[in-house]
Design a protein around this motif. Sequence first.
Motif, PDB file in Angstrom:
ATOM      1  N   VAL A  60     -31.979 -66.747  -1.929  1.00 33.74           N
ATOM      2  CA  VAL A  60     -33.070 -66.709  -0.907  1.00 33.74           C
ATOM      3  C   VAL A  60     -34.253 -67.380  -1.627  1.00 33.74           C
ATOM      4  O   VAL A  60     -34.720 -66.878  -2.710  1.00 33.74           O
ATOM      5  N   TRP A  61     -34.907 -68.489  -1.199  1.00 33.05           N
ATOM      6  CA  TRP A  61     -36.022 -69.331  -1.688  1.00 33.05           C
ATOM      7  C   TRP A  61     -37.168 -68.536  -1.049  1.00 33.05           C
ATOM      8  O   TRP A  61     -37.086 -68.272   0.203  1.00 33.05           O
ATOM      9  N   SER A  62     -38.547 -68.798  -1.499  1.00 34.73           N
ATOM     10  CA  SER A  62     -39.602 -68.440  -0.956  1.00 34.73           C
ATOM     11  C   SER A  62     -40.533 -69.464  -1.075  1.00 34.73           C
ATOM     12  O   SER A  62     -40.737 -70.239  -2.181  1.00 34.73           O
ATOM     13  N   TYR A  63     -41.370 -69.797  -0.113  1.00 37.86           N
ATOM     14  CA  TYR A  63     -42.599 -70.670   0.144  1.00 37.86           C
ATOM     15  C   TYR A  63     -43.797 -69.856   0.010  1.00 37.86           C
ATOM     16  O   TYR A  63     -44.108 -69.016   1.137  1.00 37.86           O
ATOM     17  N   ASP A  64     -44.664 -70.227  -0.731  1.00 36.69           N
ATOM     18  CA  ASP A  64     -45.995 -69.569  -1.069  1.00 36.69           C
ATOM     19  C   ASP A  64     -47.023 -70.150  -0.215  1.00 36.69           C
ATOM     20  O   ASP A  64     -47.599 -71.152  -0.616  1.00 36.69           O
ATOM     21  N   LYS A  65     -47.212 -69.568   0.946  1.00 33.25           N
ATOM     22  CA  LYS A  65     -48.390 -70.326   1.741  1.00 33.25           C
ATOM     23  C   LYS A  65     -49.925 -70.194   1.201  1.00 33.25           C
ATOM     24  O   LYS A  65     -50.744 -70.758   1.777  1.00 33.25           O
ATOM     25  N   SER A  66     -49.751 -69.137   0.367  1.00 32.53           N
ATOM     26  CA  SER A  66     -51.352 -69.132  -0.432  1.00 32.53           C
ATOM     27  C   SER A  66     -51.642 -70.322  -1.332  1.00 32.53           C
ATOM     28  O   SER A  66     -52.650 -70.715  -1.733  1.00 32.53           O
ATOM     29  N   ARG A  67     -50.601 -71.068  -1.785  1.00 38.17           N
ATOM     30  CA  ARG A  67     -50.767 -72.388  -2.434  1.00 38.17           C
ATOM     31  C   ARG A  67     -49.739 -73.412  -1.892  1.00 38.17           C
ATOM     32  O   ARG A  67     -48.844 -73.811  -2.671  1.00 38.17           O
ATOM     33  N   LYS A  68     -49.977 -73.725  -0.672  1.00 39.44           N
ATOM     34  CA  LYS A  68     -49.029 -74.511   0.220  1.00 39.44           C
ATOM     35  C   LYS A  68     -48.550 -75.731  -0.567  1.00 39.44           C
ATOM     36  O   LYS A  68     -47.405 -75.941  -0.869  1.00 39.44           O
ATOM     37  N   SER A  70     -48.674 -77.010  -3.993  1.00 38.80           N
ATOM     38  CA  SER A  70     -48.019 -76.752  -5.075  1.00 38.80           C
ATOM     39  C   SER A  70     -46.730 -76.120  -4.882  1.00 38.80           C
ATOM     40  O   SER A  70     -45.693 -76.510  -5.499  1.00 38.80           O
ATOM     41  N   SER A  71     -46.521 -75.066  -3.874  1.00 41.53           N
ATOM     42  CA  SER A  71     -45.209 -74.535  -3.532  1.00 41.53           C
ATOM     43  C   SER A  71     -44.444 -75.682  -3.291  1.00 41.53           C
ATOM     44  O   SER A  71     -43.271 -75.557  -3.370  1.00 41.53           O
ATOM     45  N   TRP A  72     -44.964 -76.284  -2.124  1.00 42.89           N
ATOM     46  CA  TRP A  72     -44.108 -77.344  -1.609  1.00 42.89           C
ATOM     47  C   TRP A  72     -43.579 -78.230  -2.614  1.00 42.89           C
ATOM     48  O   TRP A  72     -42.471 -78.797  -2.456  1.00 42.89           O
ATOM     49  N   LEU A  75     -40.768 -76.585  -4.444  1.00 43.65           N
ATOM     50  CA  LEU A  75     -39.522 -76.519  -3.728  1.00 43.65           C
ATOM     51  C   LEU A  75     -38.704 -77.807  -3.618  1.00 43.65           C
ATOM     52  O   LEU A  75     -37.441 -78.103  -3.670  1.00 43.65           O
ATOM     53  N   ARG A  76     -39.710 -78.774  -3.496  1.00 40.69           N
ATOM     54  CA  ARG A  76     -38.960 -80.205  -3.335  1.00 40.69           C
ATOM     55  C   ARG A  76     -38.002 -80.621  -4.519  1.00 40.69           C
ATOM     56  O   ARG A  76     -36.897 -81.023  -4.384  1.00 40.69           O
ATOM     57  N   HIS A  77     -38.975 -80.160  -5.605  1.00 43.83           N
ATOM     58  CA  HIS A  77     -38.111 -80.505  -6.945  1.00 43.83           C
ATOM     59  C   HIS A  77     -36.836 -79.800  -7.039  1.00 43.83           C
ATOM     60  O   HIS A  77     -35.578 -80.320  -7.241  1.00 43.83           O
ATOM     61  N   ASP A  78     -37.026 -78.460  -6.629  1.00 48.11           N
ATOM     62  CA  ASP A  78     -35.860 -77.596  -7.039  1.00 48.11           C
ATOM     63  C   ASP A  78     -34.588 -77.620  -5.989  1.00 48.11           C
ATOM     64  O   ASP A  78     -33.442 -77.476  -6.381  1.00 48.11           O
ATOM     65  N   LEU A  79     -34.876 -77.926  -4.837  1.00 47.20           N
ATOM     66  CA  LEU A  79     -33.996 -77.906  -3.656  1.00 47.20           C
ATOM     67  C   LEU A  79     -33.400 -79.239  -3.817  1.00 47.20           C
ATOM     68  O   LEU A  79     -32.278 -79.319  -3.271  1.00 47.20           O
ATOM     69  N   SER A  80     -34.218 -80.210  -4.430  1.00 47.33           N
ATOM     70  CA  SER A  80     -33.213 -81.419  -4.481  1.00 47.33           C
ATOM     71  C   SER A  80     -31.964 -81.547  -5.548  1.00 47.33           C
ATOM     72  O   SER A  80     -31.130 -82.385  -5.215  1.00 47.33           O
ATOM     73  N   GLU A  81     -32.167 -80.412  -6.386  1.00 45.94           N
ATOM     74  CA  GLU A  81     -31.129 -80.433  -7.367  1.00 45.94           C
ATOM     75  C   GLU A  81     -30.086 -79.647  -6.855  1.00 45.94           C
ATOM     76  O   GLU A  81     -28.965 -79.411  -7.555  1.00 45.94           O
TER      77      GLU A  81
END
Length: 342
Positions: A60-68, A70-72, A75-81
């Motif tokens: 389960v991954w999480s997206y931190d909307k308080s720092r949209k 940088s969190s995005w 996630l792009r980096h980690d999910l790409s792998e």
Amino acid sequence: MLEHSKVLLIQTAFLGDAVLATALLEKIRNESPDSEIHILVRKGNESLFKAYPYPNVRKVWSYDKSRKWSSWLELRHDLSEEHFDAVYVIQRFLGMGLLSLSIGAKRVVGFDKNPMSLFFTEKVKHEWGTGIHEVERNTALVKSWLGEKVFKPCLQAPEIAMSPDMRKKEYICISPGSVWETKRLPIRIWIEFVQLLPENQVVVLMGSPGEIELSNQIAEAFQGGKRVILNETGRHPLLASAYLFQQSKMSFVNDSGPMHICSAENVPTVAVYCSTVPSFGFGPLADWNRIIETKEALTCRPCGDHGKKNCPLGHYACGEGIEAKALFQAYQDFLGSGSQKI
């Protein structure tokens, strides 16, 4: 037939939306049991998936909307792998549509109302206001992979220690809150409803830390009396709250996240609709449920797709027009139905 060994579901909206996404977890588990599932949700909702009792959800991954931003990017980096075979974008927002296209998945499937849908491998029509339930809408995303069969959402919260006054399947829960004020049944009506209940009926008040004042108003109305009113609002993390709902005899909720938790746990549910309407597709899914709404035909209802911070016309007739006796009738109907869990 399509085969996916590894898929990602994206649903970073509110708590209730994340709960309803478990219906897709159930569909994939049952119809493609060898598929590894990842799910991305809003930060704060990830603990809920500890109540999903099956191991096919790998992460389960999480997206931190308080720092949209940088969190995005993280996630792009980690999910790409992860090299997903497919990404299913359950929501319709640009940011998550763009993310789904940026991580190198073989297929990206989402709704036609997503601003990035032009670039999806497959876009699915998003039907709204026709009575189609959200779980049906979401299931349409995987139709070309797994077919049309719809599964219910599923949660099974782990056990926690409870107050001695909370005897399993004997107390009822009342959740008076909602993110949106026009989704909240007026507190006076909740108080009137509790007054109608048998004096020995234990009532547990539930809600988030931001809803403590709402529950306090109900609890204070019965101070000094013989009724057992347990105010648990804001006292428990999400997973523990889910367990308290799970062990209740029945739950009374607004059109809000607790309703969907009760659906996923199959808790008998009475759902109150004020400014919103069931035809939006977010109704209760428990085997035993009732919907309560005003009997008056209001031309101003619904006043929007979601709730509002206040009534645009100032009268709040959609909430004020609901009677406590309708809630009590639902309570009596359930007791007389033979549907009580033991």
